[in-house]
Design a protein around this motif. Sequence first.
Motif, PDB file in Angstrom:
ATOM      1  N   THR A  20       0.832  -1.204   0.000  1.00 49.26           N
ATOM      2  CA  THR A  20       0.000   0.000   0.000  1.00 49.26           C
ATOM      3  C   THR A  20       0.867   1.255   0.000  1.00 49.26           C
ATOM      4  OG1 THR A  20      -1.748  -1.182   1.168  1.00 49.26           O
ATOM      5  CG2 THR A  20      -1.840   1.227   1.229  1.00 49.26           C
ATOM      6  N   LEU A  21       1.946   1.240   0.759  1.00 47.79           N
ATOM      7  CA  LEU A  21       2.860   2.374   0.782  1.00 47.79           C
ATOM      8  C   LEU A  21       3.402   2.655  -0.612  1.00 47.79           C
ATOM      9  CD1 LEU A  21       4.578   4.502   2.251  1.00 47.79           C
ATOM     10  CD2 LEU A  21       6.249   2.688   2.691  1.00 47.79           C
ATOM     11  N   LEU A  22       3.845   1.611  -1.309  1.00 49.62           N
ATOM     12  CA  LEU A  22       4.380   1.799  -2.662  1.00 49.62           C
ATOM     13  C   LEU A  22       3.313   2.296  -3.629  1.00 49.62           C
ATOM     14  CD1 LEU A  22       6.875  -1.149  -3.180  1.00 49.62           C
ATOM     15  CD2 LEU A  22       7.363   1.254  -2.799  1.00 49.62           C
ATOM     16  N   LYS A  23       2.109   1.751  -3.530  1.00 46.83           N
ATOM     17  CA  LYS A  23       1.025   2.222  -4.394  1.00 46.83           C
ATOM     18  C   LYS A  23       0.753   3.703  -4.161  1.00 46.83           C
ATOM     19  CE  LYS A  23      -1.481  -2.109  -5.055  1.00 46.83           C
ATOM     20  NZ  LYS A  23      -2.723  -2.838  -4.772  1.00 46.83           N
ATOM     21  N   ASN A  24       0.717   4.113  -2.894  1.00 44.51           N
ATOM     22  CA  ASN A  24       0.467   5.516  -2.569  1.00 44.51           C
ATOM     23  C   ASN A  24       1.589   6.419  -3.082  1.00 44.51           C
ATOM     24  OD1 ASN A  24      -1.887   4.739  -1.328  1.00 44.51           O
ATOM     25  ND2 ASN A  24      -1.163   5.088   0.748  1.00 44.51           N
ATOM     26  N   LEU A  25       2.836   5.991  -2.891  1.00 48.13           N
ATOM     27  CA  LEU A  25       3.964   6.785  -3.363  1.00 48.13           C
ATOM     28  C   LEU A  25       3.977   6.888  -4.884  1.00 48.13           C
ATOM     29  CD1 LEU A  25       6.806   5.513  -0.998  1.00 48.13           C
ATOM     30  CD2 LEU A  25       5.740   7.778  -0.990  1.00 48.13           C
ATOM     31  N   ASN A  29       3.641  10.542  -6.602  1.00 47.00           N
ATOM     32  CA  ASN A  29       4.773  11.067  -7.354  1.00 47.00           C
ATOM     33  C   ASN A  29       4.663  10.834  -8.859  1.00 47.00           C
ATOM     34  OD1 ASN A  29       6.540  12.038  -5.124  1.00 47.00           O
ATOM     35  ND2 ASN A  29       6.273   9.924  -4.477  1.00 47.00           N
ATOM     36  N   ASN A  30       3.552  10.241  -9.289  1.00 42.02           N
ATOM     37  CA  ASN A  30       3.302   9.958 -10.698  1.00 42.02           C
ATOM     38  C   ASN A  30       4.456   9.188 -11.345  1.00 42.02           C
ATOM     39  OD1 ASN A  30       1.665   9.984 -12.980  1.00 42.02           O
ATOM     40  ND2 ASN A  30       2.634  11.828 -13.777  1.00 42.02           N
TER      41      ASN A  30
END
Length: 70
Positions: A20-25, A29-30
């Motif tokens: 989830t952290l990676l998906k959000n980042l 940050n596009n």
Amino acid sequence: MKVTINGLAREIPENMNILTLLKNLSIENNISLAGAIVLVNEVLIPRDNWKESIPEDSANIEIVSFVSGG
């Protein structure tokens, strides 16, 4: 909770897993983090464990993404 991501202090919700952290980042940050590797406190987290891996408060998270080019 407070963590450090690639040297920058950040607040993330408690119980947020690495996936989830990676998906959000990625959205924030596009950028694509599809080929990323993740280390938490200098321990490599296998991609298959991202959903179950929840960093602790004050964790040091390093995200490395490889790009191709010529």
